[in-house]
Design an enzyme around this catalytic site. Structure first.
Site, PDB file in Angstrom:
ATOM      1  N   ASP A  63      12.431 -33.661 -74.068  1.00  0.00           N
ATOM      2  CA  ASP A  63      11.822 -34.990 -73.991  1.00  0.00           C
ATOM      3  C   ASP A  63      11.073 -35.334 -75.292  1.00  0.00           C
ATOM      4  O   ASP A  63      10.958 -34.502 -76.196  1.00  0.00           O
ATOM      5  CB  ASP A  63      10.863 -35.005 -72.782  1.00  0.00           C
ATOM      6  N   ASP A 113      13.588 -44.526 -67.890  1.00  0.00           N
ATOM      7  CA  ASP A 113      13.862 -43.877 -66.603  1.00  0.00           C
ATOM      8  C   ASP A 113      14.450 -44.826 -65.557  1.00  0.00           C
ATOM      9  O   ASP A 113      13.973 -45.952 -65.375  1.00  0.00           O
ATOM     10  CB  ASP A 113      12.572 -43.288 -66.027  1.00  0.00           C
ATOM     11  N   GLU A 169      15.008 -39.203 -75.632  1.00  0.00           N
ATOM     12  CA  GLU A 169      14.020 -40.093 -76.270  1.00  0.00           C
ATOM     13  C   GLU A 169      14.267 -41.534 -75.838  1.00  0.00           C
ATOM     14  O   GLU A 169      13.828 -42.456 -76.488  1.00  0.00           O
ATOM     15  CB  GLU A 169      13.946 -39.870 -77.788  1.00  0.00           C
ATOM     16  N   TRP A 170      15.020 -41.687 -74.744  1.00  0.00           N
ATOM     17  CA  TRP A 170      15.198 -42.943 -73.996  1.00  0.00           C
ATOM     18  C   TRP A 170      15.969 -44.032 -74.747  1.00  0.00           C
ATOM     19  O   TRP A 170      15.852 -45.207 -74.424  1.00  0.00           O
ATOM     20  CB  TRP A 170      13.831 -43.479 -73.520  1.00  0.00           C
ATOM     21  N   GLY A 171      16.740 -43.628 -75.763  1.00  0.00           N
ATOM     22  CA  GLY A 171      17.541 -44.615 -76.485  1.00  0.00           C
ATOM     23  C   GLY A 171      16.753 -45.457 -77.465  1.00  0.00           C
ATOM     24  O   GLY A 171      17.307 -46.352 -78.115  1.00  0.00           O
TER      25      GLY A 171
HETATM   26  C1  GLA Z   1      10.172 -38.700 -68.948  1.00  0.00           C
HETATM   27  C2  GLA Z   1      11.677 -38.568 -68.750  1.00  0.00           C
HETATM   28  C3  GLA Z   1      11.958 -38.313 -67.274  1.00  0.00           C
HETATM   29  C4  GLA Z   1      11.231 -37.078 -66.800  1.00  0.00           C
HETATM   30  C5  GLA Z   1       9.742 -37.208 -67.084  1.00  0.00           C
HETATM   31  C6  GLA Z   1       8.987 -35.900 -66.816  1.00  0.00           C
HETATM   32  O1  GLA Z   1       9.685 -39.837 -68.337  1.00  0.00           O
HETATM   33  O2  GLA Z   1      12.333 -39.716 -69.199  1.00  0.00           O
HETATM   34  O3  GLA Z   1      13.355 -38.192 -67.050  1.00  0.00           O
HETATM   35  O4  GLA Z   1      11.758 -35.949 -67.440  1.00  0.00           O
HETATM   36  O5  GLA Z   1       9.490 -37.556 -68.435  1.00  0.00           O
HETATM   37  O6  GLA Z   1       7.631 -35.996 -67.090  1.00  0.00           O
END
Ligand code: GLA
Length: 392
Positions: free
Chosen positions: A146, A204, A181-183
């Site tokens: 993450d 998420d 890193e969510w894109g």
């Molecule tokens: C981020 C990630 C999630 C999860 C949480 C855990 O938000 O995007 O998928 O792994 O952290 O804290």
């Protein structure tokens, strides 16, 4: 432009590797703790999930990774070795990995490219080599990495992911590396070259129709970047969560209908996305099981060509996706994203397909004979999924 060219060059090189030797030759499939259980995890729960996967048909269907997300960590010992929370995991992660492996499954774990994870637990920045060796010693097969609490710029992100990828490559065990890193920094342009097999493309997912549509919309355009050993990851499946409490139930995660869960599974399969279930698989509703375990749908996702579907039609009522499969077959998805049922006709010619195909409706399990088009009713939020088999 330069980044795009270097990505294409990378694809050319990786395509030359013999198929069997690459990590994640097909999108990873499994189950992950986060969406439902959040930080409330322990070794008893993970073992119960391993038992469930081995018994309920998931492992047979291809769901082979059991993944522990955030909340397992207990800090570092005197030699700075990462250790689990002893209350949650009293037998240690190695013993748990042995148990998971004894069921024929693989074990995934979670860390972060900063001193602390998203939920505030000890993470791996500055300890990459030591932690990679620890993961290898434990028998870990997959690492979700993450990016909370880390600097925003892309240069630092690339360096931090590279550091862990290099450490994993030296650790003596094959460990799939999943960038998270969510894109935000367009990881589809650089993560594969750093040594990752997949990268999150969005924030998420929540247990809500609007979330499925938003994430699908962001991920669907990224089809050129997916392929064997390098996948776009639009986050976990929400199939079967049914509005349960947990991280996916936050921020409007009120639950979906079974039709909507079927769309989640259909679109993720078409987009060659990792299929990571997150519902409580110890006690699954029959409808949930039928969605997660449909072998024909899974075969679309796992097809050896590893192509992500291309969106061929996008209008105010429906989208049409087409995914090339091995042997000249295609998977066709028709998504009605409107609020009403519609009669829809798709002439295969308009999608660039020549000739006739044998059609199979993969959700109704219906062999429909030879045709050049499909016409039928598609419910609101439903996705029709077909395999078009080339007539030889
Ligand atoms: C981020 C990630 C999630 C999860 C949480 C855990 O938000 O995007 O998928 O792994 O952290 O804290």
């Amino acid at each position: 432009m330069l980044k795009r060219i270097s990505f294409l060059f990378f694809l050319l090189l990786s395509a030359q590797q013999p198929g069997g030797s690459i990590l994640a030759p097909a999108p990873p499939m499994g189950w992950m703790t986060w969406n439902y259980f959040g930080e409330n995890i322990n070794e008893k729960l993970v073992k119960e999930m391993a038992d469930a996967m081995a018994q309920n048909g998931m492992l047979n269907a291809g769901y082979e990774y059991l993944m522990i997300d955030d909340g397992w960590q207990g800090g570092r010992d005197k030699k700075n070795n990462l250790i689990p929370d002893v209350e949650k995991f009293p037998s240690g992660i190695k013993a748990l990995a042995d148990y998971v492996h004894s069921k024929g499954l693989k074990l995934g774990i979670y860390s972060d490219a900063a001193p602390l994870t998203c939920a505030g637990y000890t993470a791996s920045f500055g300890f990459e080599e030591q932690d990679a060796k620890t993961f290898a010693m434990w028998g870990i097969d997959y690492l979700k990495y993450d990016y909370c609490n880390a600097p925003k710029d892309v240069k630092t992100a690339i360096a931090r992911y590279r550091a862990m990828a290099d450490a994993l490559q030296k650790c003596g065990r094959k460990i799939v590396f999943a960038v998270c890193e969510w894109g935000v920094r367009e990881p589809w342009l650089w993560a594969a070259q750093q040594g990752a097999q997949l990268w999150r493309t969005t924030y998420d997912v929540r247990d809500a129709w609007s979330s499925v549509m938003e994430i699908y919309g962001q991920n669907v355009t990224l089809y050129p970047y997916a392929g064997p050993g390098h996948w776009n990851d639009p986050d976990m499946l929400i199939v079967g969560l049914r509005g349960s409490k947990g991280p996916a139930g936050l921020y409007g995660g009120i639950g979906c209908t079974d039709i909507e869960y079927q769309t989640n599974m259909s679109l993720w399969s078409m987009m060659a996305a990792p299929l990571i279930a997150t519902n409580d698989i110890r006690s699954m509703h029959e409808r949930t099981k039928n969605i997660l375990l449909n072998k024909d749908v899974i075969a679309i996702n796992q097809d050896v060509l590893g192509k992500q579907a291309e969106r061929k039609i996008k209008d105010s009522v429906f989208d049409v996706l087409l995914k090339p499969l091995r042997g000249g077959d295609f998977a066709l998805a028709i998504l009605n994203h409107s609020d009403h049922a519609h009669e829809i006709t798709i002439d295969f010619n308009t999608l660039g397909l020549q000739g006739s195909y044998e059609i199979k409706d993969l959700w109704r399990k219906d062999e429909m004979g030879i045709a050049k088009k499909w016409k039928g009713n598609v419910l609101s939020h439903e996705t029709k999924l077909f395999r078009l088999q080339k007539i030889k």
